[in-house]
Write a protein that holds these residues in place. Structure first.
Motif, PDB file in Angstrom:
ATOM      1  N   ASN A   1       0.810  -1.201  -0.035  1.00 16.84           N
ATOM      2  CA  ASN A   1      -0.138  -0.070   0.119  1.00 16.84           C
ATOM      3  C   ASN A   1       0.797   1.196   0.042  1.00 16.84           C
ATOM      4  N   GLU A   2       0.501   2.169   0.096  1.00 19.77           N
ATOM      5  CA  GLU A   2       1.052   3.747  -0.247  1.00 19.77           C
ATOM      6  C   GLU A   2       2.082   3.717   1.154  1.00 19.77           C
ATOM      7  N   LEU A   3       1.391   3.304   2.287  1.00 17.94           N
ATOM      8  CA  LEU A   3       2.519   3.335   3.536  1.00 17.94           C
ATOM      9  C   LEU A   3       3.708   2.676   3.483  1.00 17.94           C
ATOM     10  N   ASP A   4       3.382   1.442   2.796  1.00 16.33           N
ATOM     11  CA  ASP A   4       4.680   0.284   2.508  1.00 16.33           C
ATOM     12  C   ASP A   4       5.566   1.124   1.521  1.00 16.33           C
TER      13      ASP A   4
ATOM     14  N   ILE B   1       6.134   4.243   1.398  1.00 12.69           N
ATOM     15  CA  ILE B   1       6.927   5.458   1.897  1.00 12.69           C
ATOM     16  C   ILE B   1       7.930   4.638   2.780  1.00 12.69           C
ATOM     17  N   GLU B   2       7.526   3.541   3.330  1.00  9.89           N
ATOM     18  CA  GLU B   2       8.653   3.087   4.265  1.00  9.89           C
ATOM     19  C   GLU B   2       9.909   2.584   3.536  1.00  9.89           C
TER      20      GLU B   2
ATOM     21  N   LYS C   1      11.654   5.834   2.735  1.00 12.88           N
ATOM     22  CA  LYS C   1      12.593   6.088   4.184  1.00 12.88           C
ATOM     23  C   LYS C   1      13.853   5.296   4.309  1.00 12.88           C
TER      24      LYS C   1
ATOM     25  N   GLY D   1       3.269  13.905   4.022  1.00  9.23           N
ATOM     26  CA  GLY D   1       1.705  13.579   3.509  1.00  9.23           C
ATOM     27  C   GLY D   1       0.957  14.647   2.690  1.00  9.23           C
TER      28      GLY D   1
END
Length: 92
Positions: free
Chosen positions: A8-11, A13-14, A17, A46
């Protein structure tokens, strides 16, 4: 053999990072991917979504799923929705 994993989007972004940590700066990662550092910063804050260049870099494509979250509400509109085949997907 290919193995598929959904992200997903958070994955994403991780992963970005982690790349910043490994490469030492947002600028280095942005250059590697071919995007502006300010865009990468906006993603981390965000303000902007993960875009096509980043998805291509990770070998991903965006897929949108639509999920019924309030089936009772949908059932009240059954005649108009059943023509789409949505109601037939409900498990009995």
């Amino acid at each position: 053999m290919f193995y598929f994993r959904t992200m997903n989007e958070l994955d994403c972004i991780e992963k970005l990072k982690e790349m910043v940590t490994q490469n030492g700066s947002q600028k280095a990662v942005a250059v590697k991917i071919g995007i502006a550092q300010s865009y990468l910063s906006d993603i981390f804050l965000g303000r902007r979504p993960v875009g096509p260049k980043i998805l291509r870099y990770f070998g991903l494509k965006r897929e949108v799923r639509l999920i019924i979250v309030d089936f009772d509400s949908v059932e009240s509109r059954a005649p108009e929705i059943s023509r789409c085949g949505i109601l037939s997907m409900r498990s009995q």
